[in-house]
Design a protein around this motif. Structure first.
Motif, short mmCIF file in Angstrom:
data_model
loop_
_atom_site.label_atom_id
_atom_site.label_comp_id
_atom_site.label_asym_id
_atom_site.label_seq_id
_atom_site.Cartn_x
_atom_site.Cartn_y
_atom_site.Cartn_z
N ASN A 110 0.95 -1.20 0.14
CA ASN A 110 -0.10 -0.03 -0.18
C ASN A 110 0.80 1.25 0.00
OD1 ASN A 110 -2.30 -1.52 0.08
ND2 ASN A 110 -2.53 -1.40 2.02
N LYS A 111 0.08 2.39 -0.28
CA LYS A 111 0.77 3.64 0.02
C LYS A 111 0.96 4.22 1.29
CE LYS A 111 -0.67 5.25 -4.75
NZ LYS A 111 -1.32 6.25 -5.37
N ASN A 112 2.15 4.03 1.84
CA ASN A 112 2.25 4.07 3.24
C ASN A 112 3.28 5.13 3.57
OD1 ASN A 112 0.69 1.92 4.06
ND2 ASN A 112 2.31 0.41 3.74
N GLN A 144 7.65 12.19 0.77
CA GLN A 144 6.87 11.00 0.64
C GLN A 144 5.67 11.57 0.09
OE1 GLN A 144 7.14 7.63 3.43
NE2 GLN A 144 8.66 8.93 4.63
N LEU A 145 4.89 12.52 0.79
CA LEU A 145 3.64 13.11 0.34
C LEU A 145 3.67 13.73 -0.98
CD1 LEU A 145 2.46 14.64 3.84
CD2 LEU A 145 1.77 12.51 2.74
N THR A 151 -0.95 5.59 7.36
CA THR A 151 -1.49 6.01 6.13
C THR A 151 -1.47 7.33 5.67
OG1 THR A 151 -3.75 6.38 7.11
CG2 THR A 151 -3.27 4.10 6.60
N ILE A 152 -1.71 7.74 4.54
CA ILE A 152 -1.46 9.22 3.88
C ILE A 152 -2.48 10.21 4.60
CG2 ILE A 152 -1.87 10.69 2.02
CD1 ILE A 152 -0.90 8.21 0.33
N LYS A 183 5.77 12.85 -3.35
CA LYS A 183 5.75 11.55 -4.08
C LYS A 183 4.31 11.13 -4.75
CE LYS A 183 7.45 6.94 -4.49
NZ LYS A 183 8.05 5.69 -3.84
N TYR A 184 3.30 10.99 -3.63
CA TYR A 184 1.80 10.63 -3.79
C TYR A 184 1.13 11.80 -4.31
CZ TYR A 184 3.77 6.53 -1.46
OH TYR A 184 4.42 5.35 -1.17
N LYS A 185 1.52 12.89 -4.25
CA LYS A 185 0.80 14.15 -4.56
C LYS A 185 -0.38 14.47 -3.73
CE LYS A 185 2.04 14.12 -9.53
NZ LYS A 185 1.56 14.04 -11.02
N LYS A 186 -0.11 14.36 -2.36
CA LYS A 186 -1.10 14.37 -1.47
C LYS A 186 -0.66 15.43 -0.30
CE LYS A 186 -4.02 10.98 -2.82
NZ LYS A 186 -5.40 11.40 -3.32
#
Length: 445
Positions: A117-119, A180-181, A133-134, A183-186
């Motif tokens: 998962n996206k952790n 990291q955020l 989690t995000i 990278k996930y665009k969050k």
């Protein structure tokens, strides 16, 4: 005098003046020995004075060279220790990266750990590795950077905290989380602003204070309990001089009422929107007109007692019986909706009234002594209000004057301190110049 030793029965010892110089523990003591025992001593010849002064300068140079040498050794030692610590931390970090996190479930969502998962991972070299989690990480950071204080009901800000060890994230961990955020665009907007402030909480508060306030009113207001929301609404009404409502009649258990209340507070409290708050408040009151307080009118005693003890009642009993609470509510609504038109009508009526033809009721009875007395009471209350307003204005002006006085006192105090420091430095320079002049005179002699 080139010999620093004196021969005695027990052997050779240091010269007395050299002994004094060596025993000096600091610069002040050395300056005292230099002035009292060498420069101003009449029993020491000029050549000996030159010799002792040269010896003092040579000794000072040796001390300076020794301190420089020790600093270089210390820097080399610190550099080696820092290099070794970085190397050890890199090894520890690589070991922790390959290990599984210590927490099996997420802190808020309680989801099971899944490597695919996206952790978001947080690694602490001294402790261990955690995963989030995000959604959890974004909530964790934003709820610390902007939140409502339950005691003062004001918007506060603090550094993001690791909930597992209850310590603030360091700058390296925050940079890692941001990458990291990203990278996930969050990335939350408020966390992006915190990154612009270089993760400095004081600088963040200074330049992005409005954004911190807006974030809480946008996203955290709905999380508050009903009593706190009503308290915010009451403060909003009081700030806009709206005192004729009873907000505690609102039932915030109803989702529609709660949504309208939160929307009103949100739009009125945002810092970047220049809106007319009174218009929104008036619309809200018109929609929920049951919160308007019932008018409490004092009944004027219209009974007149004549000389022969006969009583005449000037009031109309039918109008007294027909005055109900619904009429008062309708009256308040009319005041809210047609406020400007009503003022114009009142001004026209006042112009048409003549003192000789003024009547108290529909019975067309001339104005009585009792009604004149009530008019006098109303006039005195207006005078009392103007007196209170003048007193408040005077208090505000006196407060401003006191602040200006305190500022002037601080400026004068700082000026005096600077003057004394400059005077002290000037005095020291003059003393050194005098000593140099005395030495030159002694050389000429």
């Amino acid at each position: 005098m080139t010999n620093l030793k004196i021969s005695t029965i027990s052997g050779t010892i240091d010269n007395i003046y050299v002994n004094f110089i060596k025993r000096a523990k600091n610069d002040n003591e050395l300056e005292y020995v230099k002035k009292q025992y060498i420069l101003t001593n009449p029993f020491v010849s000029l050549n000996d004075k030159k010799f002792y002064l040269g010896y003092i300068n040579k000794l000072n140079r040796k001390k300076i060279l020794a301190s420089i040498f020790l600093k270089k050794i210390k820097k080399r030692k610190e550099k080696r220790e820092k290099t070794l610590s970085i190397f050890v931390n890199i090894i520890k970090y690589n070991i922790l990266v390959n290990k599984n996190p210590c927490n099996d479930t997420d802190l808020y969502t309680l989801d099971e750990y899944n490597k695919n998962n996206k952790n978001i991972y947080v690694i602490d070299i001294k402790n261990t590795k955690w995963w989030f989690t995000i959604e959890t990480m974004c909530k964790l950071i934003c709820s610390n950077l902007s939140y409502f204080d339950t005691e003062t009901y004001s918007v506060m800000c603090k550094e993001p905290i690791n909930p597992f060890i209850n310590k603030a994230f360091n700058k390296g961990q925050l940079i890692n989380i941001y990458e990291q955020l990203e990278k996930y665009k969050k990335i939350p907007k408020i966390f992006m602003l915190y990154r612009i402030a270089n993760f400095d909480i004081n600088y963040f508060l200074k330049i992005f204070n409005n954004e911190i306030i807006n974030y809480s009113y946008k996203f955290n207001l709905c999380k508050l309990d009903n009593e706190t929301i009503l308290l915010f609404l009451e403060n909003l009404f009081n700030d806009n001089n709206v005192y004729h409502t009873n907000i505690f009649k609102l039932n915030l258990e109803n989702s529609t009422v709660k949504t309208d209340t939160i929307t009103l507070i949100k739009h009125c409290m945002l810092t970047y929107k220049k809106i007319k708050e009174r218009i929104l408040i008036r619309r809200f009151i018109n929609k929920y007109n049951f919160i308007i307080k019932k008018a409490k009118r004092d009944r004027i005693n219209t009974v007149i007692v004549l000389d022969d003890e006969t009583e005449i009642n000037l009031s109309d009993p039918e109008t007294e019986e027909n005055d109900t609470d619904e009429d008062y509510v309708e009256e308040e609504n009319e005041i809210d909706e047609d406020y400007v038109e009503e003022e114009n009508l009142v001004e026209e009526q006042v112009v048409d009234i003549e003192l000789d033809n003024f009547i108290l009721s529909d019975l067309e009875i001339p104005q009585s002594q009792e009604s004149r007395f009530t008019d006098y009471i109303y006039e005195t209350t207006e005078g009392a209000l103007s007196y209170i307003q003048a007193y408040i204005r005077g208090y505000v002006e006196r407060k401003k004057i006191n602040e200006l006085k305190s500022d002037m006192i601080m400026k004068i105090k700082n000026g005096l301190i600077g003057y004394l420091e400059r005077k002290k430095i000037k005095k020291m320079v003059n003393e050194d110049n005098k000593m140099v002049m005395e030495l030159e005179k002694m050389e000429l002699e």
